[in-house]
Write a protein that holds these residues in place. Structure first.
Motif, PDB file in Angstrom:
ATOM      1  N   HIS A 248       9.033  -4.220  -5.456  1.00 26.25           N
ATOM      2  CA  HIS A 248       8.171  -3.069  -5.737  1.00 26.25           C
ATOM      3  C   HIS A 248       7.729  -2.328  -4.480  1.00 26.25           C
ATOM      4  CE1 HIS A 248       8.198  -4.638  -9.753  1.00 26.25           C
ATOM      5  NE2 HIS A 248       7.371  -3.725 -10.208  1.00 26.25           N
ATOM      6  N   THR A 249       7.841  -2.929  -3.305  1.00 30.06           N
ATOM      7  CA  THR A 249       7.372  -2.242  -2.098  1.00 30.06           C
ATOM      8  C   THR A 249       8.288  -1.051  -1.822  1.00 30.06           C
ATOM      9  OG1 THR A 249       6.597  -4.378  -1.322  1.00 30.06           O
ATOM     10  CG2 THR A 249       6.665  -2.601   0.294  1.00 30.06           C
ATOM     11  N   ALA A 250       9.565  -1.338  -1.616  1.00 29.87           N
ATOM     12  CA  ALA A 250      10.510  -0.219  -1.460  1.00 29.87           C
ATOM     13  C   ALA A 250      10.657   0.507  -2.798  1.00 29.87           C
ATOM     14  CB  ALA A 250      11.856  -0.745  -0.976  1.00 29.87           C
ATOM     15  N   GLY A 251      10.629  -0.250  -3.912  1.00 24.05           N
ATOM     16  CA  GLY A 251      10.829   0.352  -5.236  1.00 24.05           C
ATOM     17  C   GLY A 251       9.803   1.435  -5.539  1.00 24.05           C
ATOM     18  N   HIS A 252       8.529   1.154  -5.291  1.00 13.72           N
ATOM     19  CA  HIS A 252       7.493   2.156  -5.575  1.00 13.72           C
ATOM     20  C   HIS A 252       7.693   3.404  -4.722  1.00 13.72           C
ATOM     21  CE1 HIS A 252       4.183  -0.439  -7.651  1.00 13.72           C
ATOM     22  NE2 HIS A 252       5.029   0.078  -8.508  1.00 13.72           N
ATOM     23  N   SER A 253       8.072   3.218  -3.458  1.00 12.31           N
ATOM     24  CA  SER A 253       8.233   4.404  -2.608  1.00 12.31           C
ATOM     25  C   SER A 253       9.422   5.235  -3.090  1.00 12.31           C
ATOM     26  CB  SER A 253       8.339   4.028  -1.124  1.00 12.31           C
ATOM     27  OG  SER A 253       9.515   3.327  -0.894  1.00 12.31           O
ATOM     28  N   ILE A 254      10.491   4.553  -3.549  1.00 10.98           N
ATOM     29  CA  ILE A 254      11.670   5.281  -4.070  1.00 10.98           C
ATOM     30  C   ILE A 254      11.277   6.051  -5.341  1.00 10.98           C
ATOM     31  CG2 ILE A 254      13.916   4.939  -5.188  1.00 10.98           C
ATOM     32  CD1 ILE A 254      14.260   2.485  -3.237  1.00 10.98           C
ATOM     33  N   GLU A 255      10.576   5.373  -6.237  1.00 12.08           N
ATOM     34  CA  GLU A 255      10.165   6.013  -7.503  1.00 12.08           C
ATOM     35  C   GLU A 255       9.260   7.216  -7.224  1.00 12.08           C
ATOM     36  OE1 GLU A 255       7.760   3.402  -9.890  1.00 12.08           O
ATOM     37  OE2 GLU A 255       7.847   4.674 -11.672  1.00 12.08           O
ATOM     38  N   GLN A 319       6.379   7.171   4.904  1.00 18.69           N
ATOM     39  CA  GLN A 319       4.933   7.468   4.731  1.00 18.69           C
ATOM     40  C   GLN A 319       4.372   6.745   3.501  1.00 18.69           C
ATOM     41  OE1 GLN A 319       4.826  11.676   4.244  1.00 18.69           O
ATOM     42  NE2 GLN A 319       4.673  12.124   6.423  1.00 18.69           N
ATOM     43  N   VAL A 320       5.135   6.776   2.411  1.00 20.60           N
ATOM     44  CA  VAL A 320       4.642   6.153   1.168  1.00 20.60           C
ATOM     45  C   VAL A 320       4.603   4.628   1.332  1.00 20.60           C
ATOM     46  CG1 VAL A 320       5.071   5.872  -1.309  1.00 20.60           C
ATOM     47  CG2 VAL A 320       5.367   8.102  -0.246  1.00 20.60           C
ATOM     48  N   LEU A 321       5.607   4.081   2.015  1.00 15.63           N
ATOM     49  CA  LEU A 321       5.599   2.627   2.294  1.00 15.63           C
ATOM     50  C   LEU A 321       4.338   2.235   3.069  1.00 15.63           C
ATOM     51  CD1 LEU A 321       9.262   1.881   3.444  1.00 15.63           C
ATOM     52  CD2 LEU A 321       8.050   0.730   1.583  1.00 15.63           C
ATOM     53  N   ALA A 322       3.983   3.092   4.024  1.00 13.74           N
ATOM     54  CA  ALA A 322       2.823   2.772   4.877  1.00 13.74           C
ATOM     55  C   ALA A 322       1.526   2.739   4.079  1.00 13.74           C
ATOM     56  CB  ALA A 322       2.731   3.791   6.009  1.00 13.74           C
ATOM     57  N   ALA A 323       1.506   3.399   2.899  1.00  9.62           N
ATOM     58  CA  ALA A 323       0.286   3.417   2.063  1.00  9.62           C
ATOM     59  C   ALA A 323       0.384   2.408   0.916  1.00  9.62           C
ATOM     60  CB  ALA A 323       0.078   4.825   1.503  1.00  9.62           C
ATOM     61  N   ASP A 324       1.281   1.434   1.032  1.00  3.84           N
ATOM     62  CA  ASP A 324       1.506   0.480  -0.066  1.00  3.84           C
ATOM     63  C   ASP A 324       0.189  -0.164  -0.525  1.00  3.84           C
ATOM     64  OD1 ASP A 324       3.829  -1.321  -1.367  1.00  3.84           O
ATOM     65  OD2 ASP A 324       2.091  -2.559  -0.876  1.00  3.84           O
ATOM     66  N   ASN A 325       0.043  -0.315  -1.847  1.00  2.88           N
ATOM     67  CA  ASN A 325      -1.263  -0.783  -2.357  1.00  2.88           C
ATOM     68  C   ASN A 325      -1.481  -2.291  -2.228  1.00  2.88           C
ATOM     69  OD1 ASN A 325       0.212  -1.841  -4.468  1.00  2.88           O
ATOM     70  ND2 ASN A 325      -0.689  -0.547  -6.068  1.00  2.88           N
ATOM     71  N   LYS A 326      -0.565  -3.028  -1.609  1.00  3.14           N
ATOM     72  CA  LYS A 326      -0.810  -4.456  -1.372  1.00  3.14           C
ATOM     73  C   LYS A 326      -1.483  -4.698  -0.017  1.00  3.14           C
ATOM     74  CE  LYS A 326       3.551  -5.607  -2.058  1.00  3.14           C
ATOM     75  NZ  LYS A 326       4.005  -4.217  -2.311  1.00  3.14           N
ATOM     76  N   ARG A 327      -1.724  -3.630   0.732  1.00  5.41           N
ATOM     77  CA  ARG A 327      -2.420  -3.778   2.016  1.00  5.41           C
ATOM     78  C   ARG A 327      -3.771  -4.453   1.807  1.00  5.41           C
ATOM     79  NH1 ARG A 327      -0.918  -1.708   6.569  1.00  5.41           N
ATOM     80  NH2 ARG A 327       1.005  -0.531   6.456  1.00  5.41           N
ATOM     81  N   GLY A 328      -4.132  -5.343   2.710  1.00  2.00           N
ATOM     82  CA  GLY A 328      -5.444  -5.979   2.615  1.00  2.00           C
ATOM     83  C   GLY A 328      -5.380  -7.427   2.146  1.00  2.00           C
ATOM     84  N   TYR A 329      -4.283  -7.816   1.503  1.00  3.40           N
ATOM     85  CA  TYR A 329      -4.169  -9.225   1.094  1.00  3.40           C
ATOM     86  C   TYR A 329      -3.867 -10.112   2.299  1.00  3.40           C
ATOM     87  CZ  TYR A 329      -3.977  -8.014  -3.886  1.00  3.40           C
ATOM     88  OH  TYR A 329      -4.280  -7.577  -5.147  1.00  3.40           O
ATOM     89  N   VAL A 330      -3.008  -9.602   3.199  1.00  6.76           N
ATOM     90  CA  VAL A 330      -2.674 -10.360   4.410  1.00  6.76           C
ATOM     91  C   VAL A 330      -2.808  -9.408   5.592  1.00  6.76           C
ATOM     92  CG1 VAL A 330      -1.076 -11.992   3.319  1.00  6.76           C
ATOM     93  CG2 VAL A 330      -0.200  -9.799   4.125  1.00  6.76           C
ATOM     94  N   GLN A 331      -2.960  -9.985   6.787  1.00  9.04           N
ATOM     95  CA  GLN A 331      -3.084  -9.129   7.976  1.00  9.04           C
ATOM     96  C   GLN A 331      -1.814  -8.325   8.176  1.00  9.04           C
ATOM     97  OE1 GLN A 331      -4.212 -11.182  11.541  1.00  9.04           O
ATOM     98  NE2 GLN A 331      -6.272 -10.353  11.304  1.00  9.04           N
ATOM     99  N   CYS A 332      -1.982  -7.051   8.411  1.00  7.60           N
ATOM    100  CA  CYS A 332      -0.830  -6.160   8.483  1.00  7.60           C
ATOM    101  C   CYS A 332      -1.165  -5.029   9.452  1.00  7.60           C
ATOM    102  CB  CYS A 332      -0.629  -5.606   7.072  1.00  7.60           C
ATOM    103  SG  CYS A 332       1.045  -5.338   6.624  1.00  7.60           S
ATOM    104  N   ALA A 333      -0.359  -4.848  10.489  1.00  3.84           N
ATOM    105  CA  ALA A 333      -0.589  -3.739  11.422  1.00  3.84           C
ATOM    106  C   ALA A 333      -0.223  -2.420  10.743  1.00  3.84           C
ATOM    107  CB  ALA A 333       0.276  -3.955  12.666  1.00  3.84           C
ATOM    108  N   PRO A 334      -0.698  -1.279  11.282  1.00  4.54           N
ATOM    109  CA  PRO A 334      -0.374   0.014  10.645  1.00  4.54           C
ATOM    110  C   PRO A 334       1.125   0.267  10.536  1.00  4.54           C
ATOM    111  CG  PRO A 334      -2.093   0.292  12.297  1.00  4.54           C
ATOM    112  CD  PRO A 334      -1.614  -1.127  12.418  1.00  4.54           C
TER     113      PRO A 334
END
Ligand SMILES: NC(=O)c1ccc[n+]([C@@H]2O[C@H](COP(=O)([O-])OP(=O)(O)OC[C@H]3O[C@@H](n4cnc5c(N)ncnc54)[C@H](O)[C@@H]3O)[C@@H](O)[C@H]2O)c1
Length: 375
Positions: A248-255, A319-334
């Motif tokens: 869904h990470t790449a999938g959501h950005s493609i959709e 750009q859309v990948l960078a705004a993925d809604n799973k951010r915040g569950y694990v440490q992730c740089a920008p």
């Protein structure tokens, strides 16, 4: 008609389904929603004949209203949710009224979010009419709409009172829509229930040009069996059930970037191939496992990825990948994005926190996307 009690957290949700069983479904729904003062059926315009049939039957015993929407991904907005709520308030629905969401995953999400916001929440039921919805999206408490920056960025958790599906409703979707939707089932086999692979592939081949009732019933059982154990343990899909985000990470950005031209199921299929490429580049999967991904996805009979992904705006995908809604569950740089990755079938790579997520550099995902787009 079949009835399965799907336990999500510690409470069951009744799922009524069968083939050509609209009468039984209406009786079951009327019993679940008894004492309501009125109902609002929020239906995808594409299934208007089915909606009018259900409406007519329910209207014999209660006051019913209907709101039709155009199920297009670019319309999956907070504005669409507000329109539903305005319509309901104008018709003087109350806290004691209920919503019915009839359509694919998009209609379910808009109606589910509207039901949870109006008067701080009214009861609602799902009546799925696509394979994505029937076998996957209604088996989730997650409701969300898109924002200009990305997919499903605004939403909530809302528990349906019941789910009711006449599998005959699914048969008016074009075959491509039916089969594309089954990408979520392929995902479930890869992440959770490899023992269902043979049955899934057999059911897919049985669908032929016409949706065979037995195949659809098998797919329903496969879908519920894959999701229920994880939803029981993790109803908000914030820990182990995050594995359902595979692809869904790449999938959501493609959709999102294709504005729904590449539908959810197809986008998830490409997203799983991207995830497999990322896993290979990080040393988690070998060539044979990546080939297994390609073989199983090939059973969906999708067009070649080059023709579908080659023309997308890759800068926008990033750009859309960078705004993925799973951010915040694990440490992730920008410049990283959290992804579900496998190190084998049904073996997610776990973060130190136990989440099935890995922070992956955006560059790595973009390289994997280019590889898949050139297949
Ligand atoms: N957990 C969740 O909440 C969850 C899970 C998976 C997907 N989703 C969401 O669901 C959406 C995708 O769902 P979908 O694939 O069902 O798409 P959809 O609801 O957009 O429907 C796809 C198309 O099929 C049409 N359609 C629906 N039923 C039909 C029928 N029986 N006959 C003919 N046409 C029909 C619709 O009008 C639309 O054009 C995405 O927005 C996705 O984000 C949510």
């Amino acid at each position: 008609m079949f009835e399965r009690s799907v336990v999500v957290g510690d409470e069951p949700i009744p799922y009524y389904y069968g083939f050509g069983c609209a009468d039984d479904l209406v009786n079951a729904l009327a019993a679940e929603l008894k004492n309501a003062d009125a109902g609002l059926l929020i239906a995808d315009r594409a299934v208007a004949p089915f909606a009018e049939d259900i409406l007519g039957r329910l209207a014999e015993s209660m006051t019913m209203h209907v709101y039709f929407l155009d199920a297009e991904e670019r319309n999956k907005t907070l504005g669409a949710v507000q329109s539903v709520i305005d319509f309901a308030v104008d018709r003087r629905l109350t806290r004691d009224s209920f919503f019915l969401a009839m359509g694919g995953g998009l209609t379910g999400n808009i109606a589910g979010l509207a039901a949870s916001l109006i008067y701080r929440g009214v009861r609602f039921a799902h009546l799925p009419t696509t394979s994505v919805a029937a076998f996957d999206s209604v088996l989730s408490l997650k409701q969300a709409v898109n924002l200009p920056r990305g997919k499903n960025l605004c939403g909530c958790y809302a528990r349906p009172t019941a789910i009711a599906c006449d599998l005959g409703w699914l048969t008016t979707a074009p075959r491509s829509g039916l089969v594309n939707g089954l990408a979520e089932m392929v995902k479930n086999v890869l992440i959770a229930t490899p023992e269902h692979e043979t049955l899934l592939l057999r059911s897919l081949s049985q669908l032929g040009e016409e949706a065979a009732p037995d195949a659809l019933l098998s797919l329903m059982h496969i879908g519920i069996d894959a999701k229920e154990p994880l939803l029981r343990a993790d109803p908000k899909e914030r820990r182990e059930a995050l594995i359902f985000e595979y692809g869904h990470t790449a999938g959501h950005s493609i959709e999102f970037v294709s504005q729904g031209v590449i539908c959810h199921g197809e986008a998830v299929a490409w997203g799983m191939l991207v995830a497999a490429e990322v896993s290979r580049s990080l040393g988690y999967l070998d060539e044979a496992e990546v080939a297994h991904h390609r073989e199983i996805v090939a059973h969906l009979g999708l067009p070649d990825p080059r023709s579908r992904l080659g023309g997308l705006d890759f800068a926008r995908l990033r750009q859309v990948l960078a705004a993925d809604n799973k951010r915040g569950y694990v440490q992730c740089a920008p410049d990283e994005v959290p992804m579900v990755l496998l190190k084998g079938v049904a073996e997610p790579v776990l973060a130190v926190s136990g989440h099935p997520l890995v922070a992956v550099p955006l560059d790595t995902v973009m390289t994997a996307l280019s590889t898949v787009a050139a297949l």
